[in-house]
Design an enzyme around this catalytic site. Structure first.
Site, short mmCIF file in Angstrom:
data_model
loop_
_atom_site.label_atom_id
_atom_site.label_comp_id
_atom_site.label_asym_id
_atom_site.label_seq_id
_atom_site.Cartn_x
_atom_site.Cartn_y
_atom_site.Cartn_z
N CYS A 1 -15.33 -92.47 -20.21
CA CYS A 1 -16.70 -91.99 -20.34
C CYS A 1 -17.14 -91.30 -19.06
O CYS A 1 -16.37 -91.20 -18.11
CB CYS A 1 -17.62 -93.16 -20.67
N ALA A 2 -18.38 -90.87 -19.05
CA ALA A 2 -18.88 -90.14 -17.89
C ALA A 2 -18.96 -91.03 -16.66
O ALA A 2 -18.42 -90.70 -15.61
CB ALA A 2 -20.24 -89.52 -18.20
#
Length: 105
Positions: free
Chosen positions: A10-11
């Site tokens: 994910c980010a």
């Protein structure tokens, strides 16, 4: 199934770590022997070099990187998919575990 590792990319890892908890609960209910972790996309390479990974699931916020990760893990036969936005938003650990299971077969 022997222990498998599911990596969520994910980010930053914040909201995805909540999903990891929900997935672990769902896996326990199903009697699955899985290790589930969340890492920022910037750390996927270094983690995968030193640890076995059996499936990579991308958070919807980084879905634009799908092709890059598919190419990266293709030679190792590690499946890569994007977590559906609805399942991610609802933190539906059961659905995401089902997705991972299907990819690891």
């Amino acid at each position: 199934m022997s222990q498998k590792t599911i990596m969520l990319a994910c980010a930053a890892g914040m909201s995805t770590s909540l999903l990891v908890t929900k997935m672990q609960q769902a896996a326990e209910k199903k009697g699955l022997d899985v290790d589930i972790l969340a890492v920022p996309v910037s750390e996927v390479d270094s983690y995968a070099k030193d640890h076995p990974v059996h499936v990579v699931l991308l958070g919807p916020q980084v879905r634009f990187m799908l092709k890059q990760f598919e190419e990266q893990f293709h030679s190792e036969n590690i499946p890569v998919a994007v977590i559906p936005m609805t399942d991610y938003g609802m933190m539906n650990g059961e659905k995401v575990i089902e997705l991972a299971e299907g990819l690891m077969k």
